[in-house]
Design a protein around this motif. Structure first.
Motif, short mmCIF file in Angstrom:
data_model
loop_
_atom_site.label_atom_id
_atom_site.label_comp_id
_atom_site.label_asym_id
_atom_site.label_seq_id
_atom_site.Cartn_x
_atom_site.Cartn_y
_atom_site.Cartn_z
N LYS A 1 0.84 -1.21 0.00
CA LYS A 1 0.00 0.00 0.00
C LYS A 1 0.87 1.25 0.00
CE LYS A 1 -3.62 2.70 1.24
NZ LYS A 1 -4.28 2.55 2.52
N PHE B 1 0.51 5.51 0.10
CA PHE B 1 -0.36 6.68 0.32
C PHE B 1 0.15 7.82 -0.54
CE2 PHE B 1 -1.09 4.35 4.27
CZ PHE B 1 -2.44 4.58 4.53
N HIS C 1 -3.89 4.94 -1.80
CA HIS C 1 -4.80 5.99 -1.34
C HIS C 1 -4.54 7.13 -2.29
CE1 HIS C 1 -6.54 8.79 1.94
NE2 HIS C 1 -6.24 9.54 0.88
N VAL D 1 -7.99 2.19 -3.37
CA VAL D 1 -8.87 2.05 -2.21
C VAL D 1 -9.85 3.22 -2.12
CG1 VAL D 1 -7.14 0.72 -0.91
CG2 VAL D 1 -7.31 3.20 -0.56
N HIS D 2 -10.88 3.04 -1.38
CA HIS D 2 -11.92 4.02 -1.03
C HIS D 2 -12.18 5.12 -2.07
CE1 HIS D 2 -8.46 6.33 0.30
NE2 HIS D 2 -8.42 5.87 1.54
N TYR E 1 -1.70 12.65 2.90
CA TYR E 1 -1.24 12.77 4.30
C TYR E 1 0.23 13.21 4.32
CZ TYR E 1 -5.39 9.85 5.32
OH TYR E 1 -6.65 9.33 5.39
N SER F 1 -10.96 10.43 5.05
CA SER F 1 -10.40 10.80 3.75
C SER F 1 -10.35 9.62 2.80
CB SER F 1 -8.97 11.33 3.94
OG SER F 1 -8.99 12.44 4.79
ZN ZN Z 1 -6.79 6.04 2.77
#
Ligand code: ZN
Ligand code: URP
Ligand code: ZN
Length: 472
Positions: free
Chosen positions: A150, A152, A183, A238-239, A155, A288
């Motif tokens: 994963k 990101f 993300h 994701v999301h 952030y 988020s």
């Molecule tokens: Zn996330």
């Protein structure tokens, strides 16, 4: 002891049919009509569907974040998951620069061992791609069975990795057979917008959404898709929260890129106006990417229906309202990001999806269980009802009408994001490897009974990609 579930309707990602299920030693041993019940415990599932246990591919349990630690850990979080019809979670193991990957995984094992009531596995965060990390990755994959990484893209100064790191992770994913997850939000742009909003005196929770516009998600999703194509790798976003991001995934897929997308129940049923709730209540909905304007919901449902998005994760990352969300009372950027969703993931998808005619029963099973099992190397032991598969089964009563509330949920937090929402259907009993975890809506499982799952590599071994046939 042998168990036989009778009178239920089995639903898989491809079929719906009436049959008995026999299980022994944790696995399904027979499926058929009028199976012999000699020596077996008989479970009557009259009027119920029998679903494969839900697989939640996106949880953050016992995770330090935003100056605090998520309220639900591997015990409370997996109990709540089981009540909600989930029998496997894949949690994100956070790593730190300058430290070995193994030390981070050891920390996550220490958090989960002896606590989880259902089976679990880990994705591995990648924050840097120096020689040490790249050398350690194949060993970790072999030893730990971790086959998803994963990164990101947001952030800033916390988790965010730069494009070089993402690109090198994609190349490693291609070479090693790991699915790379992102993300996708443009963290640099968001950082600028957050600082600007605060300097103008805008401190309320709604500014969380206003400083993380859908364009920042669409841009990052498109960039990640382009880098995936360039690396000839594979990507799971994701999301996904909005039309901008869903369209970028659709576009990349139509160009042949190996890209997959997940959305979450919160984006399907809640919207940006929740962040405007008075009395700082909007903080309950700060996560988020943020909640979006309501019209995005229809785009996301259509993306699920058409196959542009393939899975539903919870992005469980729970914080109490009192004492944790309130850390950001005077500054929205200090509100810990995340929500309590794990328990209601399956029910909301069933109620809002199947009961309202937006998706079929079989699509529901695919979205809540099967596809995650295939993408993340758990299929066909997990994610389906078949002879030889683990007996992870949800006995689901589709006729129950109920109201979601923090007064009745099993998560450790002091609020429920879906408070007051009426849903149709409820998991009545849940079995994990043939043992009841939930029986007639009561927890009867054992803390620590959940097993750590090693997973197979993406695209390297049987049935990991989009293969519908079952080979055990
Ligand atoms: Zn996330
Ligand atoms: O706000 C969220 N989603 N918190 C969990 C961390 C992440 O971004 O997934
Ligand atoms: Zn998350």
């Amino acid at each position: 002891m042998k168990k036989i579930i009778t009178n239920g309707i089995i639903v898989t990602a491809s079929d719906t049919y009436e049959a008995d299920i026999c299980m022994e030693n944790g696995v399904i041993t027979q499926i058929g009509m009028n199976l012999s019940t000699d020596g077996a415990e008989v479970i009557n599932a009259d009027g119920c569907y029998l679903f494969p246990g839900g697989i939640d591919p996106h949880t953050h349990l016992d995770m330090p974040f935003g100056g605090t630690v998520t309220k639900d850990d591997f015990e409370t979080g997996t109990i709540a998951a089981a009540f909600g019809g989930t029998t496997t979670v894949i949690d994100f193991c956070l790593t730190s620069k300058g430290k070995t990957l193994q030390s981070a995984i050891d920390t996550w094992h220490a958090k989960s061992e002896g606590k989880a009531v259902i089976d679990y596995s880990f994705h591995l965060q990648i924050v840097e791609t120096n020689e040490e990390v790249l050398n350690e990755l194949p060993k970790i994959m072999e030893k730990e069975g971790i086959t998803s990484f994963k990164v990101f893209m947001a952030y800033k100064n916390v988790f965010q990795a730069d494009d070089e790191t993402l690109f090198r992770t994609l190349i490693a994913g291609k070479e090693l057979g790991a699915l790379v997850m992102v993300h996708a939000e443009n963290g640099d742009v968001i950082d600028y917008l957050v600082k600007k909003a605060l300097s103008e005196g805008n401190t309320e929770p709604i500014y969380h959404a206003l400083t993380r516009p859908p364009e920042a998600e669409g841009e990052a999703t498109g960039r990640a898709g382009t880098l995936t194509a360039l690396a000839d790798s594979q990507l799971y976003v994701v999301h996904v929260s909005c039309a901008e991001a869903a369209r970028k995934i659709a576009e990349a897929r139509s160009n042949g890129v190996d890209i997959w997308g997940e959305t979450c129940p919160q984006y399907l049923v809640l919207d940006q106006t929740y962040l405007e709730k008075t009395g700082f209540e909007g903080a309950k909905y700060v996560w988020s990417p943020p909640l979006r304007e309501k019209w995005n919901q229809e785009v996301l449902w259509n993306a699920l229906k058409s196959g542009t998005l393939q899975t539903i994760g919870s992005d469980q990352c729970s914080f109490d309202f009192n004492g944790q969300k309130t850390l950001g009372k005077d500054d929205f950027s200090l509100i810990p990001n995340g929500g309590p969703i794990i328990e209601d993931r399956v029910s909301i998808l069933f109620s809002e999806g199947v009961a309202k005619g937006r998706i079929t029963l079989n699509q529901f099973v695919d979205l809540s269980s099967t596809r995650a099992a295939k993408l993340f190397g758990l299929y066909p032991k997990k994610g389906t009802i078949a002879v030889g598969a683990d007996a992870d089964i949800v006995i689901f009563d589709p006729s129950v009408e109920r109201v979601i509330s923090a007064n009745t949920h099993h998560m450790a937090v002091d609020y429920n994001a879906f408070e007051g929402m009426k849903v149709t259907g409820e998991p009545v009993s849940v079995l994990s490897r043939g043992e009841f975890v939930i029986r007639n809506k009561q927890f009867v499982g054992r803390v620590g009974a959940g097993k750590y799952l090693k997973r197979v590599r993406y695209g390297k071994e049987k049935n990991v990609k989009e293969v519908d046939s079952i080979v055990l």
